[in-house]
Scaffold this active site. Structure first.
Site, PDB file in Angstrom:
ATOM      1  N   ASP A  12       0.861  -1.173   0.000  1.00  0.00           N
ATOM      2  CA  ASP A  12       0.000   0.000   0.000  1.00  0.00           C
ATOM      3  C   ASP A  12       0.905   1.232   0.000  1.00  0.00           C
ATOM      4  O   ASP A  12       2.129   1.128   0.097  1.00  0.00           O
ATOM      5  CB  ASP A  12      -0.874  -0.050   1.253  1.00  0.00           C
ATOM      6  CG  ASP A  12      -1.749   1.160   1.425  1.00  0.00           C
ATOM      7  OD1 ASP A  12      -2.410   1.559   0.445  1.00  0.00           O
ATOM      8  OD2 ASP A  12      -1.773   1.727   2.535  1.00  0.00           O
ATOM      9  N   ALA A  14      -0.059   5.207   1.446  1.00  0.00           N
ATOM     10  CA  ALA A  14      -0.168   6.030   2.655  1.00  0.00           C
ATOM     11  C   ALA A  14      -0.267   5.162   3.900  1.00  0.00           C
ATOM     12  O   ALA A  14      -1.088   4.242   3.976  1.00  0.00           O
ATOM     13  CB  ALA A  14      -1.382   6.950   2.569  1.00  0.00           C
ATOM     14  N   ALA A  45     -13.153  10.124  10.059  1.00  0.00           N
ATOM     15  CA  ALA A  45     -12.661  10.087   8.680  1.00  0.00           C
ATOM     16  C   ALA A  45     -11.799   8.855   8.442  1.00  0.00           C
ATOM     17  O   ALA A  45     -11.749   8.329   7.324  1.00  0.00           O
ATOM     18  CB  ALA A  45     -11.875  11.351   8.363  1.00  0.00           C
ATOM     19  N   MET A  49     -10.928   3.805   5.973  1.00  0.00           N
ATOM     20  CA  MET A  49      -9.672   3.941   5.245  1.00  0.00           C
ATOM     21  C   MET A  49      -9.286   2.637   4.562  1.00  0.00           C
ATOM     22  O   MET A  49      -9.458   1.548   5.106  1.00  0.00           O
ATOM     23  CB  MET A  49      -8.552   4.367   6.190  1.00  0.00           C
ATOM     24  CG  MET A  49      -7.253   4.712   5.487  1.00  0.00           C
ATOM     25  SD  MET A  49      -7.448   6.105   4.358  1.00  0.00           S
ATOM     26  CE  MET A  49      -7.737   7.418   5.519  1.00  0.00           C
ATOM     27  N   LYS A  53     -11.726   6.130  -2.762  1.00  0.00           N
ATOM     28  CA  LYS A  53     -12.168   7.340  -2.087  1.00  0.00           C
ATOM     29  C   LYS A  53     -13.648   7.651  -2.282  1.00  0.00           C
ATOM     30  O   LYS A  53     -14.298   8.184  -1.375  1.00  0.00           O
ATOM     31  CB  LYS A  53     -11.296   8.524  -2.515  1.00  0.00           C
ATOM     32  CG  LYS A  53      -9.832   8.346  -2.157  1.00  0.00           C
ATOM     33  CD  LYS A  53      -9.644   7.868  -0.712  1.00  0.00           C
ATOM     34  CE  LYS A  53      -8.222   7.451  -0.424  1.00  0.00           C
ATOM     35  NZ  LYS A  53      -8.097   6.687   0.839  1.00  0.00           N
ATOM     36  N   HIS A  56     -15.196   5.428   0.131  1.00  0.00           N
ATOM     37  CA  HIS A  56     -14.888   5.936   1.465  1.00  0.00           C
ATOM     38  C   HIS A  56     -15.886   7.026   1.863  1.00  0.00           C
ATOM     39  O   HIS A  56     -16.441   7.003   2.975  1.00  0.00           O
ATOM     40  CB  HIS A  56     -13.458   6.494   1.431  1.00  0.00           C
ATOM     41  CG  HIS A  56     -12.907   6.901   2.758  1.00  0.00           C
ATOM     42  ND1 HIS A  56     -11.582   6.745   3.074  1.00  0.00           N
ATOM     43  CD2 HIS A  56     -13.461   7.488   3.839  1.00  0.00           C
ATOM     44  CE1 HIS A  56     -11.354   7.201   4.292  1.00  0.00           C
ATOM     45  NE2 HIS A  56     -12.482   7.665   4.773  1.00  0.00           N
ATOM     46  N   ARG A 161     -10.431  -2.303  -3.411  1.00  0.00           N
ATOM     47  CA  ARG A 161     -10.555  -3.078  -2.181  1.00  0.00           C
ATOM     48  C   ARG A 161     -11.993  -3.062  -1.659  1.00  0.00           C
ATOM     49  O   ARG A 161     -12.719  -2.113  -1.905  1.00  0.00           O
ATOM     50  CB  ARG A 161      -9.630  -2.464  -1.115  1.00  0.00           C
ATOM     51  CG  ARG A 161      -8.182  -2.482  -1.501  1.00  0.00           C
ATOM     52  CD  ARG A 161      -7.389  -1.574  -0.579  1.00  0.00           C
ATOM     53  NE  ARG A 161      -5.988  -1.541  -1.016  1.00  0.00           N
ATOM     54  CZ  ARG A 161      -5.147  -0.563  -0.738  1.00  0.00           C
ATOM     55  NH1 ARG A 161      -5.571   0.487  -0.051  1.00  0.00           N
ATOM     56  NH2 ARG A 161      -3.896  -0.613  -1.154  1.00  0.00           N
ATOM     57  N   ASP A 187      -1.790  -1.186   5.987  1.00  0.00           N
ATOM     58  CA  ASP A 187      -2.114  -0.732   7.334  1.00  0.00           C
ATOM     59  C   ASP A 187      -3.606  -0.708   7.611  1.00  0.00           C
ATOM     60  O   ASP A 187      -4.011  -0.291   8.697  1.00  0.00           O
ATOM     61  CB  ASP A 187      -1.530   0.668   7.571  1.00  0.00           C
ATOM     62  CG  ASP A 187      -2.169   1.717   6.666  1.00  0.00           C
ATOM     63  OD1 ASP A 187      -2.803   2.657   7.181  1.00  0.00           O
ATOM     64  OD2 ASP A 187      -2.036   1.596   5.439  1.00  0.00           O
TER      65      ASP A 187
END
Length: 270
Positions: A12, A14, A45, A49, A53, A56, A161, A187
């Protein structure tokens, strides 16, 4: 072909290789919701994750307390048109700000160099769309990180994902022998789900990513016991998501790869 060692590691971005604490996407989410008169916290927020987006934003709008704030402000539930509008506001801000969060996570270059020294190919994928990756990739390259493959969440018709598609696209592009020779490092829970759905080994990162959510300076200022306490919930979340291993940062990865190689040599599979 039966693999005897890892030949591909898929990272990944970030919170994994860049942006310790994964701040670039979360802070922009806070700002675009605030611009619509609906305040959300940084912790809120961070909840979805790892997803693309647009997804999200939609997931945030479905969270009960945020949905209630949206309805109170706008007099109706958040609809698809609202998600589109928030996404349209999100994208230019994310492109503008991603460079400010492009610092590599300490130890990343040494860990990746160790993998390359074993002949391992370096793949990557992200919840970021291509327009953001096109801004981030050159900045990472200037800092010394140049993965062999980059897949953005909107590159594939199948989607992102938690499906396996971006991880599998890396495997195909890089010519891995087997999914069992691939390791997905992430993460977030959707990122771990991605690797598991692809049939790969998965490694969760607890300290550097979304779950702890501290920048490098704040993390480094913690005492060892405080660091352990901060990591514990993230370790539990990633383990419960099915990660084969959970370590603190990418700096810990070479030892994990050695262990996976030993397990492959014994005939074990993900």
């Amino acid at each position: 072909m039966t693999p005897v060692s890892v030949d591909t590691v898929i990272f990944d971005w970030a919170g994994t290789v860049v942006d310790f604490g994964s701040f670039a996407p979360t802070q922009v989410m806070v700002d675009v919701f605030a611009a619509q008169g609906v305040p959300i916290t940084l912790a809120e927020a961070r909840g979805p994750m790892g997803l693309a987006k647009w997804d999200h934003i939609q997931a945030l709008g479905r969270e009960p307390s945020i949905a209630a704030r949206w309805r109170q402000r706008h007099g109706r539930p958040m609809g698809t048109d609202d998600v589109d509008a928030l996404y349209a506001a999100f994208m230019p801000l994310q492109v503008e700000r991603v460079g400010g969060y492009s610092a590599l996570i300490p130890g990343a270059l040494d860990a990746i160099a160790a993998l390359r020294g074993k002949g391992i190919r370096i793949g990557s994928c992200s919840g970021y769309p291509r327009v953001v990756m096109d801004a981030l990739v050159p900045l990472a390259a200037q800092r010394g990180y140049r993965p062999d493959c980059v897949v953005a969440t909107d590159d594939l018709k199948a989607g992102g994902r938690p499906g396996p598609w971006m991880a599998l696209a890396n495997m195909i592009e890089l010519g891995s022998r087997s999914v069992a020779a691939c390791v997905k490092v992430d993460d977030t829970v959707p990122g771990i789900a991605e690797g598991l759905a692809a049939g790969m080994w998965t490694v969760g990162l607890s300290a550097s990513g979304n779950e702890v959510g501290l920048d490098w300076d704040a993390w480094s200022a913690l005492s060892p016991p405080a660091q352990a306490a901060a990591c514990r919930p993230a370790q539990d979340i990633l383990s419960q998501a099915g990660a084969h291993y959970v370590v603190r940062t990418i700096a810990d990865l070479p030892a994990v790869i050695e262990d996976i190689d030993a397990r492959l040599a014994r005939g074990e599979r993900p």
